[in-house]
Design an enzyme around this catalytic site. Structure first.
Site, mmCIF file in Angstrom:
data_model
loop_
_atom_site.group_PDB
_atom_site.id
_atom_site.type_symbol
_atom_site.label_atom_id
_atom_site.label_comp_id
_atom_site.label_asym_id
_atom_site.label_seq_id
_atom_site.Cartn_x
_atom_site.Cartn_y
_atom_site.Cartn_z
ATOM 1 N N HIS A 51 -41.873 2.116 -1.391
ATOM 2 C CA HIS A 51 -41.466 2.265 -2.784
ATOM 3 C C HIS A 51 -42.017 1.107 -3.608
ATOM 4 O O HIS A 51 -42.575 0.142 -3.076
ATOM 5 C CB HIS A 51 -39.945 2.318 -2.890
ATOM 6 C CG HIS A 51 -39.351 3.569 -2.314
ATOM 7 N ND1 HIS A 51 -38.010 3.850 -2.379
ATOM 8 C CD2 HIS A 51 -39.918 4.615 -1.666
ATOM 9 C CE1 HIS A 51 -37.765 5.010 -1.796
ATOM 10 N NE2 HIS A 51 -38.910 5.488 -1.350
ATOM 11 N N GLU A 53 -40.622 -1.375 -5.249
ATOM 12 C CA GLU A 53 -40.072 -2.698 -4.998
ATOM 13 C C GLU A 53 -40.720 -3.342 -3.772
ATOM 14 O O GLU A 53 -41.066 -4.524 -3.786
ATOM 15 C CB GLU A 53 -38.554 -2.605 -4.781
ATOM 16 C CG GLU A 53 -37.792 -2.103 -5.991
ATOM 17 C CD GLU A 53 -37.578 -0.599 -5.967
ATOM 18 O OE1 GLU A 53 -36.529 -0.147 -6.396
ATOM 19 O OE2 GLU A 53 -38.507 0.133 -5.511
ATOM 20 N N CYS A 85 -34.436 -0.053 -0.522
ATOM 21 C CA CYS A 85 -35.101 -1.151 -1.242
ATOM 22 C C CYS A 85 -34.153 -2.321 -1.461
ATOM 23 O O CYS A 85 -34.595 -3.462 -1.571
ATOM 24 C CB CYS A 85 -35.646 -0.645 -2.570
ATOM 25 S SG CYS A 85 -37.072 0.464 -2.394
ATOM 26 N N THR A 243 -56.624 29.708 -24.974
ATOM 27 C CA THR A 243 -56.989 28.338 -25.325
ATOM 28 C C THR A 243 -58.100 27.824 -24.431
ATOM 29 O O THR A 243 -59.024 27.142 -24.889
ATOM 30 C CB THR A 243 -55.758 27.415 -25.213
ATOM 31 O OG1 THR A 243 -54.759 27.862 -26.136
ATOM 32 C CG2 THR A 243 -56.117 25.975 -25.516
ATOM 33 N N LEU A 251 -58.381 18.258 -20.859
ATOM 34 C CA LEU A 251 -56.989 17.971 -20.495
ATOM 35 C C LEU A 251 -56.849 16.813 -19.519
ATOM 36 O O LEU A 251 -55.877 16.736 -18.769
ATOM 37 C CB LEU A 251 -56.308 19.225 -19.911
ATOM 38 C CG LEU A 251 -56.169 20.425 -20.839
ATOM 39 C CD1 LEU A 251 -55.298 21.487 -20.206
ATOM 40 C CD2 LEU A 251 -55.596 20.028 -22.193
ATOM 41 N N ARG A 254 -57.253 10.125 -21.281
ATOM 42 C CA ARG A 254 -58.143 9.134 -21.884
ATOM 43 C C ARG A 254 -57.287 8.237 -22.781
ATOM 44 O O ARG A 254 -56.115 8.496 -22.984
ATOM 45 C CB ARG A 254 -59.247 9.809 -22.714
ATOM 46 C CG ARG A 254 -60.038 10.850 -21.924
ATOM 47 C CD ARG A 254 -61.180 11.464 -22.744
ATOM 48 N NE ARG A 254 -60.717 12.195 -23.906
ATOM 49 C CZ ARG A 254 -60.293 13.457 -23.879
ATOM 50 N NH1 ARG A 254 -60.243 14.114 -22.735
ATOM 51 N NH2 ARG A 254 -59.890 14.070 -24.976
#
Length: 408
Positions: A51, A53, A85, A243, A251, A254
């Site tokens: 994870h 942490e 964690c 579309t 898509l 950026r």
């Protein structure tokens, strides 16, 4: 002074790097700070791996002893695929823990703080943690009651107010970031967020003389950066077949740091021809296949998901069921007029609508001029919004105004 002015903001930047890799686990970021210096950073890895942490503590090494850790989400405190964690934090000798968002998972919620405090660790959470990510208490030897920001320098009242405001802004950003995760934990379903932009007169595109739909440039760079940040925090981004064929969108992400979301195409009842497959091939990502959901068979597509129902609403929910089973927390939808109309006609089909409206009159003036010149036939109006929605947030970036709606 360091360029980073809020440690939690930097932890959130780390969290973005986990999106698309950590699911179905939440995408979390963490930084370890000692004496005002970031000595470790990390984000959640793939399921079964470390994870955020643990990654940050590993990065910090021996410098974690006596340091503070800033985490976007409440540290886990239970054994799953990995040890808790909280155990790693305690064993590393961390002195203070700051986490911005409480984990809605009942296995974790509220328990981590008790475990950490029982081990003698100072814990701060929520907006308090985000404010303290800017301003910390002075180290031993400094005057009591004074504060510092990275350097051991006291702040005047104006500086304190500025950093408190910054901390609250960071907290709001983290809350927004985890909105999809919270919904997924509560309902086991993907959070659907619709993003659209319209001109001052309500147009979202145009139609040429041949009847083809064409895109219309509406928002400026500030709003575009915001939209790319939304893409970066989304597991998947969806467009309709219309579309895709009209705009040929990329898509991808950026303007901001982050991973590209999985691309999704809502084909509806449109059957892709062999010629149109080139659009789909160009649209597809190099590192992940495009998910195509269709209400009709697609003989020219080798891999797609056939939706079995008759109504749009039933098929849309079936698609969301499939995305939910894939562990996706947030789906960003960038609809054309037809798809937006279908979404607004149904109930419980979306969770949040981000509607940008431009105040730049030049957009509509250009549209009128092209119509007069015969270059295009007409503008495409954005569908009427549902009656049972509530506007809860707003923001202005340059000439563009964002209004955020939720179902009532």
């Amino acid at each position: 002074m360091q360029e980073i002015t809020n440690y939690m903001q930097y932890a959130l930047q780390q969290a973005f790097l986990a999106i698309g890799f950590s699911r179905p686990n939440p995408a979390v970021g963490a930084v370890v700070v000692k004496d005002g210096i970031i000595v470790g950073k990390g984000h959640t890895q793939r399921p079964g791996s470390a994870h955020a942490e643990v990654m940050a503590l590993r990065d910090a090494g021996v410098f974690a002893q006596g340091a503070s850790i800033y985490v976007t989400l409440e540290p886990c405190c239970h054994y799953g695929r990995t040890p808790p964690c909280t155990k790693a934090i305690i064993e590393a000798g961390i002195k203070k823990v700051f986490f911005a968002h409480s984990d809605p998972n009942p296995v974790v919620h509220g328990k981590s703080r008790q475990i950490l405090e029982a081990a003698g660790i100072e814990v701060h959470e929520g907006v308090d943690a985000c404010i303290r990510a800017c301003v910390e208490e002075c180290p031993n030897g400094e005057s009591a009651g004074e504060c510092r920001v990275f350097e051991f320098m006291p702040l005047n009242s104006q500086e304190k107010a500025e950093h408190e405001a910054e901390g609250r802004d960071v907290f709001a950003e983290v809350e927004r970031y985890f909105e999809g995760y919270d919904y997924f934990v509560r309902t086991k379903r993907t959070f659907v967020e619709v993003k659209s932009a319209v001109s001052q007169d309500g147009f979202m595109g145009c139609v040429d003389t041949a009847g083809n739909h064409l895109p219309l440039t509406i928002t400026k760079q500030g709003a575009n950066c915001w939209n790319h940040e939304l893409r970066a925090m989304s597991d998947a981004v969806l467009v309709g077949a219309g579309t895709l064929l009209a705009d040929n969108p990329s898509l991808n992400v950026r303007y901001v740091s982050g991973n590209n979301p999985v691309k999704v195409v809502w084909a509806g009842h449109h059957e892709f021809s062999a010629e149109e497959i080139t659009h789909l091939v160009a649209f597809s990502s190099k590192d992940a296949k495009t998910l195509v959901y269709s209400c009709v068979p697609q003989p020219n597509i080798a891999d797609f998901v056939l939706l079995p129902h008759e109504s749009f609403a039933e098929n849309w929910r079936a698609m969301v069921d499939d995305l939910s089973a894939r562990g996706m927390h947030r789906l960003m939808v960038e609809p054309g007029a037809a798809l937006a109309r279908e979404l607004f006609n149904g109930e419980s089909l979306w969770n949040r609508l981000d509607l940008w409206r431009s105040t730049d009159t030049l957009v509509d003036e250009k549209l009128d001029r092209l119509i007069e010149q015969g270059a295009i036939k007409a503008g495409i109006e954005y569908p009427e919004l549902p009656a049972n929605i509530v506007a809860k947030e707003s923001a202005v970036i340059g000439p563009d105004v964002l209004t955020v709606y939720y179902p009532n």
